[in-house]
Design a protein around this motif. Structure first.
Motif, PDB file in Angstrom:
ATOM      1  N   GLY A 109      37.393 -18.320  20.614  1.00  0.00           N
ATOM      2  CA  GLY A 109      38.538 -18.415  21.508  1.00  0.00           C
ATOM      3  C   GLY A 109      39.563 -17.320  21.294  1.00  0.00           C
ATOM      4  N   LEU A 110      39.423 -16.561  20.203  1.00  0.00           N
ATOM      5  CA  LEU A 110      40.377 -15.485  19.890  1.00  0.00           C
ATOM      6  C   LEU A 110      39.648 -14.182  19.567  1.00  0.00           C
ATOM      7  N   GLN A 111      38.431 -14.028  20.084  1.00  0.00           N
ATOM      8  CA  GLN A 111      37.610 -12.878  19.715  1.00  0.00           C
ATOM      9  C   GLN A 111      37.897 -11.687  20.634  1.00  0.00           C
ATOM     10  N   PHE A 112      39.072 -11.118  20.455  1.00  0.00           N
ATOM     11  CA  PHE A 112      39.484  -9.984  21.262  1.00  0.00           C
ATOM     12  C   PHE A 112      40.446  -9.115  20.453  1.00  0.00           C
ATOM     13  N   LYS A 113      40.646  -7.904  20.953  1.00  0.00           N
ATOM     14  CA  LYS A 113      41.611  -6.982  20.351  1.00  0.00           C
ATOM     15  C   LYS A 113      42.286  -6.206  21.472  1.00  0.00           C
ATOM     16  N   VAL A 114      43.611  -6.211  21.467  1.00  0.00           N
ATOM     17  CA  VAL A 114      44.381  -5.459  22.453  1.00  0.00           C
ATOM     18  C   VAL A 114      44.464  -3.999  22.008  1.00  0.00           C
ATOM     19  N   LEU A 115      44.163  -3.085  22.927  1.00  0.00           N
ATOM     20  CA  LEU A 115      44.239  -1.649  22.627  1.00  0.00           C
ATOM     21  C   LEU A 115      45.581  -1.057  23.027  1.00  0.00           C
ATOM     22  N   ASP A 116      46.067  -1.398  24.207  1.00  0.00           N
ATOM     23  CA  ASP A 116      47.341  -0.873  24.696  1.00  0.00           C
ATOM     24  C   ASP A 116      47.622  -1.501  26.052  1.00  0.00           C
ATOM     25  N   THR A 117      48.636  -0.998  26.746  1.00  0.00           N
ATOM     26  CA  THR A 117      48.955  -1.475  28.086  1.00  0.00           C
ATOM     27  C   THR A 117      48.825  -0.344  29.097  1.00  0.00           C
ATOM     28  N   MET A 118      48.574  -0.750  30.344  1.00  0.00           N
ATOM     29  CA  MET A 118      48.459   0.184  31.457  1.00  0.00           C
ATOM     30  C   MET A 118      49.559  -0.130  32.465  1.00  0.00           C
ATOM     31  N   ILE A 119      49.712   0.736  33.447  1.00  0.00           N
ATOM     32  CA  ILE A 119      50.485   0.411  34.633  1.00  0.00           C
ATOM     33  C   ILE A 119      49.571   0.634  35.829  1.00  0.00           C
ATOM     34  N   PHE A 120      49.528  -0.368  36.709  1.00  0.00           N
ATOM     35  CA  PHE A 120      48.739  -0.299  37.932  1.00  0.00           C
ATOM     36  C   PHE A 120      49.678  -0.252  39.129  1.00  0.00           C
ATOM     37  N   LYS A 121      49.193   0.390  40.180  1.00  0.00           N
ATOM     38  CA  LYS A 121      49.972   0.572  41.397  1.00  0.00           C
ATOM     39  C   LYS A 121      49.057   0.253  42.577  1.00  0.00           C
ATOM     40  N   VAL A 122      49.387  -0.827  43.323  1.00  0.00           N
ATOM     41  CA  VAL A 122      48.516  -1.299  44.399  1.00  0.00           C
ATOM     42  C   VAL A 122      49.325  -1.421  45.689  1.00  0.00           C
ATOM     43  N   PRO A 123      48.958  -0.691  46.746  1.00  0.00           N
ATOM     44  CA  PRO A 123      49.681  -0.838  48.020  1.00  0.00           C
ATOM     45  C   PRO A 123      49.465  -2.228  48.614  1.00  0.00           C
ATOM     46  N   ILE A 124      50.456  -2.689  49.368  1.00  0.00           N
ATOM     47  CA  ILE A 124      50.352  -3.953  50.093  1.00  0.00           C
ATOM     48  C   ILE A 124      50.494  -3.651  51.582  1.00  0.00           C
ATOM     49  N   ASP A 125      49.459  -3.979  52.337  1.00  0.00           N
ATOM     50  CA  ASP A 125      49.442  -3.738  53.777  1.00  0.00           C
ATOM     51  C   ASP A 125      49.495  -5.071  54.511  1.00  0.00           C
ATOM     52  N   LYS A 126      50.585  -5.302  55.227  1.00  0.00           N
ATOM     53  CA  LYS A 126      50.765  -6.530  56.009  1.00  0.00           C
ATOM     54  C   LYS A 126      50.545  -7.787  55.163  1.00  0.00           C
ATOM     55  N   GLY A 127      51.100  -7.765  53.948  1.00  0.00           N
ATOM     56  CA  GLY A 127      51.038  -8.923  53.074  1.00  0.00           C
ATOM     57  C   GLY A 127      49.726  -9.096  52.334  1.00  0.00           C
ATOM     58  N   ILE A 128      48.853  -8.074  52.371  1.00  0.00           N
ATOM     59  CA  ILE A 128      47.543  -8.151  51.724  1.00  0.00           C
ATOM     60  C   ILE A 128      47.389  -6.983  50.751  1.00  0.00           C
ATOM     61  N   ASN A 139      45.844  -3.937  49.017  1.00  0.00           N
ATOM     62  CA  ASN A 139      44.880  -2.894  49.391  1.00  0.00           C
ATOM     63  C   ASN A 139      44.171  -2.434  48.116  1.00  0.00           C
ATOM     64  N   LEU A 140      43.057  -3.081  47.794  1.00  0.00           N
ATOM     65  CA  LEU A 140      42.363  -2.814  46.532  1.00  0.00           C
ATOM     66  C   LEU A 140      41.583  -1.505  46.547  1.00  0.00           C
ATOM     67  N   LYS A 141      41.520  -0.837  47.683  1.00  0.00           N
ATOM     68  CA  LYS A 141      40.788   0.427  47.761  1.00  0.00           C
ATOM     69  C   LYS A 141      41.627   1.606  47.292  1.00  0.00           C
ATOM     70  N   ASP A 142      42.942   1.413  47.197  1.00  0.00           N
ATOM     71  CA  ASP A 142      43.833   2.530  46.859  1.00  0.00           C
ATOM     72  C   ASP A 142      44.610   2.258  45.574  1.00  0.00           C
TER      73      ASP A 142
END
Length: 576
Positions: free
Chosen positions: A353-372, A374-377
């Motif tokens: 249940g705890l078999q993981f290791k955190v490496l670091d953090t990222m920042i993601f940027k996802v456009p939202i088109d008409k409330g949805i 946009n996972l392609k960009d």
């Protein structure tokens, strides 16, 4: 609520009153002594209690009066929206975001709390289960993240699929962020990892992109040094030429120098550049086929830049490693969803249940088109503000608060962890600079500065996921309320009040006792409570917490264990 939540006659001697929730109270009676407040079996040092013990010297009428403060109740209506359905059969790490505006705080208008929302989840069970026994039916899998929309009061869960129809995570890392080996990204991290060139006679070229024109004071470096053999093979970088360019096409030479050998794996040297540019190219003349370096980057005012894209014309070895994301908080601003997931790998040396290791953090940027979404960009890059050293960990992204209408900043919270004990830390950035990692500032106890390593804790006993929200109305107007699970994965939801985004905060107050441990038994635990302010009112705050078990077979035995539950934190306008 009534002013008095308990009224009864008690005979002389010892007496005990058990309340159905944790309340802020005052005991009123004559001829009474030895009043003690408890939360379950633990002494409470505050006005909050769910169990009161006292002694009476004669038969007396005892009343328990409500004071100004908070109490919590279950929100079964909201909880039922997240009962597993179809293939989505449970998730944790739940965060929510308003889709219609930039304000993730409490709405000014009570009627605005049912606006359309995005929910994101961490590890998500996918599969079916027996409706009678609730036992999961194979095949059952777990994807690393998923999401849902709340529209017109109804939840719709979304699972991403590949071209064959196989379930996959909605948010995944690009290949360059999964590599292990002697790759070029190692040069941006000041640790013992090494960049090593390909075995050839061709000179090494390294290109740094700062994303925009930036002031560069110095080049700093820690040359090649192996922890066992030092540099007895003479692999260090030596003769170096430095070029700059505003467009990445036309480069101008600005310096030549010879890099010094490292005496150990902590040696840092510097060369003054004093220039303004977007691109820097380093050319290292080879004196042997295989050369390398430990650390090579650039500073301004003695602080290293971290918002850099780096590439080279060669490297000795790198391969993808199974690496995934654990989502954290974020913000929707100007129809773009920004969030700060952790980059994680497996660690089988840890308990089940705890078999993981955190490496670091990222920042993601996802456009939202008409409330949805946009996972392609999707765009992504490292935050490089994660530190793990000498048993101490700094990590940011556990909570985000948009306070830009009041003071111009968005606040990104995190935690300092020492042996599992977590303390709240905070950074901030202006909305226009959300994507500029170097623009983030970190609270050092008195002011904000660029170096995250000087960050100072502002609140104890926090959880890995939580929330901080500005209270814009009611008796606690202009305060900031932090919601958390007390010490991460206990049965207590807690709150704290602050005077500013960086505090000072009051001691965390336990306010709700979760019941899932008693219902599902075994290794069930609850964790990571947080508020969902845009779906709330400042005097009626919606809070979620997660439920899980350390035993995978236990999770398979009942599909209702692994899902969020909801409660409401309600304000009492009592007397002081």
């Amino acid at each position: 609520m009534k002013e008095y939540i308990y009224e009864a006659w008690h005979d002389k001697g010892f007496a005990e009153i058990n309340l159905n929730s944790i309340f802020p109270v005052q005991v009123i009676s004559k001829d009474i002594s030895g009043i003690k407040f408890y939360i379950d079996e633990e002494i409470s040092s505050s006005i909050y209690t769910n169990r009161i013990c006292f002694n009476l010297r004669s038969k007396q009428f005892v009343r328990v009066k409500l004071l100004k403060g908070f109490y919590a109740v279950k929100d079964d209506v909201m909880s039922k929206k997240f009962i597993p359905e179809s293939l989505w059969s449970g998730g944790d790490g739940i965060y929510s975001f308003p889709l219609s505006n930039n304000d993730d705080g409490f709405p000014v208008n009570q009627n605005a709390i049912n606006e359309d929302s995005l929910f994101v989840f961490g590890d998500t069970f996918v599969g079916e289960f027996d409706q009678q026994s609730k036992q999961r039916i194979e095949p059952t899998l777990m994807t690393n993240n998923s999401f849902a929309y709340l529209k017109n009061g109804e939840i719709s869960f979304h699972l991403e699929k590949d071209t064959l129809g196989q379930i996959k995570s909605a948010f995944e890392l690009e290949r360059e962020h999964t590599l292990e080996g002697n790759h070029i990204q190692n040069l941006l991290i000041n640790d013992s990892s090494l960049y090593i060139s390909a075995s050839s006679k061709k000179d090494v070229e390294i290109l740094y992109d700062f994303y925009e024109i930036k002031r560069i004071g110095s080049l700093i470096y820690g040359n090649y040094y192996d922890d066992i053999f030092g540099d007895n093979l003479d692999r260090s970088f030596k003769d170096v030429q430095v070029f700059e360019s505003a467009d990445g096409i036309d480069f101008k030479k600005i310096k030549s120098f010879t890099m010094k050998k490292a005496k150990d794996s902590k040696t840092i040297n510097s060369e003054m550049l004093n220039t303004e540019t977007r691109f820097v190219k380093i050319v290292i003349q080879k004196h042997r086929k295989l050369i390398g370096c430990r650390y090579l980057t650039f500073t301004y005012e003695s602080i290293p830049y971290i918002d850099i894209k780096i590439c080279s014309n060669q490297q000795f070895y790198s391969v993808p490693k199974h690496t995934w994301l654990w989502l954290q908080d974020g913000i929707i601003y100007n129809n773009v969803f920004y969030f700060y997931p952790m980059r994680v790998i497996s660690d089988t040396s840890q308990p089940e249940g705890l078999q993981f290791k955190v490496l670091d953090t990222m920042i993601f940027k996802v456009p939202i088109d008409k409330g949805i979404l946009n996972l392609k960009d999707i765009q992504q890059k490292p935050m490089r503000n994660y530190l793990e050293k000498d048993g101490i960990t700094f990590i940011f992204g556990s909570a985000v608060m948009n306070h830009s209408k009041e003071d111009g900043y968005i606040y990104i919270y995190g935690y300092k962890s020492v042996l599992g004990f977590r303390q709240l830390i905070v950074s901030r950035v202006k909305p226009i600079d959300l994507w500029n990692v170097d623009a983030y500032e970190y609270f050092n106890g008195s002011t904000y500065e660029r170096d995250f390593k000087n960050v100072s804790p502002i609140l104890d006993h926090v959880s890995c996921e939580m929330s901080v929200t500005f209270i814009n109305a009611g008796p606690y107007k202009d305060k900031f309320i932090a919601i958390m699970t007390y010490d991460t994965n206990t049965k207590y939801v807690a709150f704290s009040l602050g005077d500013s985004p960086s505090g000072p905060f009051t001691e965390p107050q336990k306010i709700f006792v979760t019941s899932e441990q008693d219902i599902y038994k075994s290794t069930t635990y609850t964790y990571n409570a947080k508020a969902h302010p845009h779906l709330s009112h400042p005097e009626d705050i919606l809070i979620s917490y997660n439920t899980n078990t350390y035993n995978f077979e236990h999770n398979m035995s009942h599909a209702y264990i692994y899902r969020p539950r909801f409660i409401r934190l309600k304000t009492i306008r009592g007397s002081e």
